[in-house]
Design a protein around this motif. Structure first.
Motif, PDB file in Angstrom:
ATOM      1  N   SER A  98      32.007  13.797  -2.306  1.00 23.89           N
ATOM      2  CA  SER A  98      31.330  13.511  -1.034  1.00 23.89           C
ATOM      3  C   SER A  98      30.790  12.080  -1.076  1.00 23.89           C
ATOM      4  O   SER A  98      30.658  11.476  -2.141  1.00 23.89           O
ATOM      5  CB  SER A  98      30.181  14.502  -0.801  1.00 23.89           C
ATOM      6  OG  SER A  98      29.123  14.276  -1.728  1.00 23.89           O
ATOM      7  N   ARG A  99      30.481  11.563   0.095  1.00 21.40           N
ATOM      8  CA  ARG A  99      29.946  10.202   0.173  1.00 21.40           C
ATOM      9  C   ARG A  99      28.570  10.111  -0.470  1.00 21.40           C
ATOM     10  O   ARG A  99      28.236   9.097  -1.085  1.00 21.40           O
ATOM     11  CB  ARG A  99      29.889   9.740   1.631  1.00 21.40           C
ATOM     12  CG  ARG A  99      31.265   9.517   2.247  1.00 21.40           C
ATOM     13  CD  ARG A  99      31.193   8.531   3.378  1.00 21.40           C
ATOM     14  NE  ARG A  99      32.535   8.069   3.767  1.00 21.40           N
ATOM     15  CZ  ARG A  99      32.771   6.958   4.416  1.00 21.40           C
ATOM     16  NH1 ARG A  99      31.762   6.167   4.747  1.00 21.40           N
ATOM     17  NH2 ARG A  99      34.003   6.606   4.740  1.00 21.40           N
ATOM     18  N   ASP A 100      27.772  11.166  -0.320  1.00 22.51           N
ATOM     19  CA  ASP A 100      26.436  11.141  -0.921  1.00 22.51           C
ATOM     20  C   ASP A 100      26.513  11.010  -2.439  1.00 22.51           C
ATOM     21  O   ASP A 100      25.736  10.268  -3.052  1.00 22.51           O
ATOM     22  CB  ASP A 100      25.678  12.422  -0.538  1.00 22.51           C
ATOM     23  CG  ASP A 100      25.338  12.463   0.943  1.00 22.51           C
ATOM     24  OD1 ASP A 100      25.329  11.377   1.580  1.00 22.51           O
ATOM     25  OD2 ASP A 100      25.094  13.562   1.475  1.00 22.51           O
ATOM     26  N   VAL A 101      27.470  11.719  -3.036  1.00 24.35           N
ATOM     27  CA  VAL A 101      27.629  11.650  -4.490  1.00 24.35           C
ATOM     28  C   VAL A 101      28.093  10.256  -4.897  1.00 24.35           C
ATOM     29  O   VAL A 101      27.641   9.696  -5.906  1.00 24.35           O
ATOM     30  CB  VAL A 101      28.633  12.725  -4.962  1.00 24.35           C
ATOM     31  CG1 VAL A 101      28.978  12.532  -6.439  1.00 24.35           C
ATOM     32  CG2 VAL A 101      28.058  14.113  -4.750  1.00 24.35           C
ATOM     33  N   ILE A 102      28.992   9.655  -4.101  1.00 25.22           N
ATOM     34  CA  ILE A 102      29.490   8.312  -4.411  1.00 25.22           C
ATOM     35  C   ILE A 102      28.354   7.291  -4.318  1.00 25.22           C
ATOM     36  O   ILE A 102      28.224   6.397  -5.167  1.00 25.22           O
ATOM     37  CB  ILE A 102      30.642   7.937  -3.451  1.00 25.22           C
ATOM     38  CG1 ILE A 102      31.825   8.882  -3.664  1.00 25.22           C
ATOM     39  CG2 ILE A 102      31.078   6.498  -3.674  1.00 25.22           C
ATOM     40  CD1 ILE A 102      32.932   8.712  -2.643  1.00 25.22           C
ATOM     41  N   VAL A 103      27.533   7.421  -3.277  1.00 25.29           N
ATOM     42  CA  VAL A 103      26.401   6.493  -3.115  1.00 25.29           C
ATOM     43  C   VAL A 103      25.457   6.609  -4.300  1.00 25.29           C
ATOM     44  O   VAL A 103      24.991   5.603  -4.843  1.00 25.29           O
ATOM     45  CB  VAL A 103      25.667   6.777  -1.793  1.00 25.29           C
ATOM     46  CG1 VAL A 103      24.340   5.999  -1.740  1.00 25.29           C
ATOM     47  CG2 VAL A 103      26.538   6.394  -0.607  1.00 25.29           C
ATOM     48  N   ARG A 104      25.169   7.833  -4.734  1.00 24.99           N
ATOM     49  CA  ARG A 104      24.256   8.000  -5.863  1.00 24.99           C
ATOM     50  C   ARG A 104      24.873   7.435  -7.150  1.00 24.99           C
ATOM     51  O   ARG A 104      24.192   6.801  -7.948  1.00 24.99           O
ATOM     52  CB  ARG A 104      23.915   9.471  -6.050  1.00 24.99           C
ATOM     53  CG  ARG A 104      22.898   9.646  -7.168  1.00 24.99           C
ATOM     54  CD  ARG A 104      22.348  11.023  -7.273  1.00 24.99           C
ATOM     55  NE  ARG A 104      21.343  11.094  -8.340  1.00 24.99           N
ATOM     56  CZ  ARG A 104      20.768  12.201  -8.751  1.00 24.99           C
ATOM     57  NH1 ARG A 104      21.087  13.359  -8.191  1.00 24.99           N
ATOM     58  NH2 ARG A 104      19.879  12.178  -9.727  1.00 24.99           N
ATOM     59  N   TRP A 105      26.195   7.691  -7.323  1.00 26.07           N
ATOM     60  CA  TRP A 105      26.880   7.125  -8.496  1.00 26.07           C
ATOM     61  C   TRP A 105      26.756   5.603  -8.514  1.00 26.07           C
ATOM     62  O   TRP A 105      26.471   5.010  -9.554  1.00 26.07           O
ATOM     63  CB  TRP A 105      28.349   7.525  -8.460  1.00 26.07           C
ATOM     64  CG  TRP A 105      29.225   6.713  -9.374  1.00 26.07           C
ATOM     65  CD1 TRP A 105      29.351   6.834 -10.714  1.00 26.07           C
ATOM     66  CD2 TRP A 105      30.076   5.624  -8.994  1.00 26.07           C
ATOM     67  NE1 TRP A 105      30.235   5.911 -11.210  1.00 26.07           N
ATOM     68  CE2 TRP A 105      30.704   5.144 -10.173  1.00 26.07           C
ATOM     69  CE3 TRP A 105      30.394   5.009  -7.786  1.00 26.07           C
ATOM     70  CZ2 TRP A 105      31.605   4.088 -10.162  1.00 26.07           C
ATOM     71  CZ3 TRP A 105      31.295   3.969  -7.777  1.00 26.07           C
ATOM     72  CH2 TRP A 105      31.894   3.502  -8.950  1.00 26.07           C
ATOM     73  N   LEU A 130      40.091  -7.853  -0.579  1.00 19.73           N
ATOM     74  CA  LEU A 130      38.742  -7.285  -0.551  1.00 19.73           C
ATOM     75  C   LEU A 130      38.681  -6.157  -1.561  1.00 19.73           C
ATOM     76  O   LEU A 130      39.711  -5.608  -1.956  1.00 19.73           O
ATOM     77  CB  LEU A 130      38.376  -6.810   0.860  1.00 19.73           C
ATOM     78  CG  LEU A 130      39.224  -5.698   1.501  1.00 19.73           C
ATOM     79  CD1 LEU A 130      38.768  -4.299   1.074  1.00 19.73           C
ATOM     80  CD2 LEU A 130      39.147  -5.803   3.025  1.00 19.73           C
ATOM     81  N   VAL A 131      37.485  -5.801  -1.975  1.00 24.75           N
ATOM     82  CA  VAL A 131      37.263  -4.688  -2.905  1.00 24.75           C
ATOM     83  C   VAL A 131      36.374  -3.678  -2.210  1.00 24.75           C
ATOM     84  O   VAL A 131      35.302  -4.016  -1.717  1.00 24.75           O
ATOM     85  CB  VAL A 131      36.610  -5.166  -4.225  1.00 24.75           C
ATOM     86  CG1 VAL A 131      36.310  -3.959  -5.126  1.00 24.75           C
ATOM     87  CG2 VAL A 131      37.503  -6.155  -4.936  1.00 24.75           C
ATOM     88  N   ARG A 132      36.836  -2.442  -2.155  1.00 25.56           N
ATOM     89  CA  ARG A 132      36.093  -1.368  -1.492  1.00 25.56           C
ATOM     90  C   ARG A 132      35.831  -0.234  -2.486  1.00 25.56           C
ATOM     91  O   ARG A 132      36.582  -0.046  -3.453  1.00 25.56           O
ATOM     92  CB  ARG A 132      36.873  -0.829  -0.290  1.00 25.56           C
ATOM     93  CG  ARG A 132      38.306  -0.423  -0.630  1.00 25.56           C
ATOM     94  CD  ARG A 132      39.125  -0.183   0.641  1.00 25.56           C
ATOM     95  NE  ARG A 132      40.531   0.010   0.324  1.00 25.56           N
ATOM     96  CZ  ARG A 132      41.117   1.167   0.074  1.00 25.56           C
ATOM     97  NH1 ARG A 132      40.369   2.280   0.081  1.00 25.56           N
ATOM     98  NH2 ARG A 132      42.395   1.243  -0.188  1.00 25.56           N
ATOM     99  N   VAL A 133      34.761   0.497  -2.249  1.00 27.26           N
ATOM    100  CA  VAL A 133      34.418   1.633  -3.112  1.00 27.26           C
ATOM    101  C   VAL A 133      35.397   2.761  -2.822  1.00 27.26           C
ATOM    102  O   VAL A 133      35.624   3.130  -1.673  1.00 27.26           O
ATOM    103  CB  VAL A 133      32.970   2.088  -2.871  1.00 27.26           C
ATOM    104  CG1 VAL A 133      32.630   3.281  -3.768  1.00 27.26           C
ATOM    105  CG2 VAL A 133      32.005   0.948  -3.132  1.00 27.26           C
ATOM    106  N   SER A 134      36.005   3.315  -3.877  1.00 29.34           N
ATOM    107  CA  SER A 134      37.025   4.346  -3.720  1.00 29.34           C
ATOM    108  C   SER A 134      36.397   5.715  -3.504  1.00 29.34           C
ATOM    109  O   SER A 134      35.327   6.021  -4.039  1.00 29.34           O
ATOM    110  CB  SER A 134      37.929   4.389  -4.958  1.00 29.34           C
ATOM    111  OG  SER A 134      38.832   5.469  -4.885  1.00 29.34           O
ATOM    112  N   GLU A 135      37.084   6.526  -2.696  1.00 32.87           N
ATOM    113  CA  GLU A 135      36.687   7.915  -2.508  1.00 32.87           C
ATOM    114  C   GLU A 135      37.518   8.859  -3.366  1.00 32.87           C
ATOM    115  O   GLU A 135      37.316  10.068  -3.326  1.00 32.87           O
ATOM    116  CB  GLU A 135      36.840   8.310  -1.036  1.00 32.87           C
ATOM    117  CG  GLU A 135      35.920   7.544  -0.097  1.00 32.87           C
ATOM    118  CD  GLU A 135      36.085   7.973   1.352  1.00 32.87           C
ATOM    119  OE1 GLU A 135      35.373   8.918   1.776  1.00 32.87           O
ATOM    120  OE2 GLU A 135      36.923   7.393   2.065  1.00 32.87           O
ATOM    121  N   LYS A 136      38.465   8.305  -4.133  1.00 37.18           N
ATOM    122  CA  LYS A 136      39.371   9.132  -4.926  1.00 37.18           C
ATOM    123  C   LYS A 136      38.982   9.177  -6.405  1.00 37.18           C
ATOM    124  O   LYS A 136      39.163  10.198  -7.064  1.00 37.18           O
ATOM    125  CB  LYS A 136      40.807   8.601  -4.811  1.00 37.18           C
ATOM    126  CG  LYS A 136      41.304   8.422  -3.392  1.00 37.18           C
ATOM    127  CD  LYS A 136      41.393   9.734  -2.663  1.00 37.18           C
ATOM    128  CE  LYS A 136      41.970   9.537  -1.255  1.00 37.18           C
ATOM    129  NZ  LYS A 136      41.971  10.801  -0.487  1.00 37.18           N
TER     130      LYS A 136
END
Length: 422
Positions: free
Chosen positions: A287-294, A339-345
């Motif tokens: 989830s996005r929340d988990v990615i943000v916390r990571w 560009l560099v983006r945060v991965s969701e995978k």
């Protein structure tokens, strides 16, 4: 991430879809190496177990029944492979004999059926003739005196003998005709079966199979070529990284650097304080929340996304945006823009690159204490900025020649990375 893939020998289809062809080839090459290593390990284990079993079997031979395999000159178990042993007929000869035997049996079966029909016709013909002749004799001699009946009997037997002789001649003649027809039919069937076999070898199914085989061989050659190119690329990058002196290790470059509240992003004043809940990273982002916390727990302390020697967010850094959004940002840019983006995978990032004919996306693994491209570049970099700066001078792949020339900045306000630093 790579170690987990090799351990499980499995990659999530969604993650696989994020890789380009070169990344896939290198990843499959590494997985194949791991398969070979495991196979050799199993073979060695099986060999040792077999040696133990043989030793145990020899020990038990004196106490009971046992099976002893016939062994060849080389000491191994003797195996006979049909067609390869001395005196074995070649396949072509066996095939010819089978076809000839099949034709002979079919012709013999047809000849037997013809002979049954012919024999029935002959039997009926002479049975009817004998009955008619007997009736005629009886009618003619009925009025003759008893003394003349003996002559009539002799004449009847003579006629019967003549009829049997004619019947036997007819039978022999019929048998000869059937035998000749059987030989002719056997030759016809043999030629027909032979032509059918030759035709089947060049039928449409065989041509389709040959075409599939040709395509399969071409695909195998292409995969082998890509694998060789991937290995060469792997070695080239490794040697280049060693020459540059930028291989794995965490950098202490930014320790002691403070944040400027006037020009740069302001971090949460309580970010350094211990959390009530201890952070434990899940096996994969869900989830996005988990990615943000990571990102807050692991990446901000490592200054991911910051410029070197300053506390400003790098122009090339973006938040959790999709591949489609990244391509829209790069759509009207020149070749070499990135560009560099945060991965969701994965626990890491995706580097989106604008090339002349479209876009490329490279996954950056950040699950360990270093940053590296997943499946492409073996080099390990201490920081995300190190990785970007390295590939401003060194291409990512030798086949694509990707150099990071121009960063792609933000087009929205607030920027798409805002949730990561709130």
């Amino acid at each position: 991430m790579l170690q987990q893939i090799l351990r499980d020998m499995y990659i999530d289809p969604e993650l696989l879809a994020e890789l380009n062809e070169e990344q896939k080839q290198i990843l499959f090459y590494k997985m194949r190496e791991e398969q070979l290593r495991r196979w050799k390990e199993r073979e060695e284990k099986a060999r040792m177990e077999e040696a133990v079993l043989r030793k145990t079997a020899r020990h038990k031979q004196s106490n009971g029944k046992h099976v002893q395999w016939l062994r060849g000159k080389d000491g191994e178990v003797w195996v006979w492979v049909m067609g390869e042993a001395p005196g074995d007929k070649p396949y072509e000869q066996i095939s010819e004999e089978l076809i000839a035997e099949q034709a002979r049996q079919q012709a013999q079966k047809e000849a037997e059926e013809l002979w049954r029909q012919k024999e029935a016709e002959i039997t009926k013909k002479f049975r009817d003739a004998m009955a008619q002749e007997k009736a005629r004799i009886v009618a003619e001699k009925w009025k003759i005196e008893i003394e003349d009946r003996k002559a009539a009997k002799v004449e009847e037997e003579k006629i019967q003998e003549e009829l049997k002789k004619r019947e036997e001649e007819e039978r022999q003649k019929g048998e000869e005709q059937i035998r000749q027809q059987e030989e002719i039919r056997a030759k016809e069937l043999y030629l027909s079966l032979k032509q059918a076999q030759q035709h089947s070898q060049h039928s449409d199914d065989d041509q389709e199979w040959e075409e599939q085989l040709r395509r399969s061989k071409a695909a195998d050659e292409e995969r082998s070529h890509k694998a060789r190119r991937a290995r060469d690329e792997y070695r080239r990058q490794s040697l280049r990284a060693i020459q540059k002196g930028r291989v794995a290790g965490l950098s202490n470059l930014f320790q002691g650097t403070s944040l400027n509240n006037d020009q740069e992003i302001k971090l949460n004043n309580n970010s350094a304080s211990p959390l009530l809940n201890i952070w434990e990273r899940p096996s994969r982002p869900f989830s996005r929340d988990v990615i943000v916390r990571w990102f807050k727990e692991e990446q901000i302390p490592r200054r991911a996304g910051f410029e070197r020697n300053t506390n400003r967010i790098a122009q090339w850094f973006h938040g959790i945006i999709s591949r489609q959004e990244a391509e829209e940002l790069l759509m009207n840019k020149s070749e070499g823009t990135f560009l560099v983006r945060v991965s969701e995978k994965i626990w890491g990032y995706a580097l989106s690159y604008r090339q002349q004919s479209g876009f490329k996306h490279f996954l950056v693994d950040a699950s360990g204490d270093f940053y590296s491209f997943l499946g492409v570049d073996p080099n390990r970099h201490a920081t995300l900025t190190d990785l970007i700066d390295f590939h401003k001078e060194e291409i990512i792949t030798s086949s694509g020649g990707e150099l990071l020339l121009e960063p792609c900045g933000q087009q929205k306000n607030p920027p798409d990375y805002s949730p990561l630093f709130e």
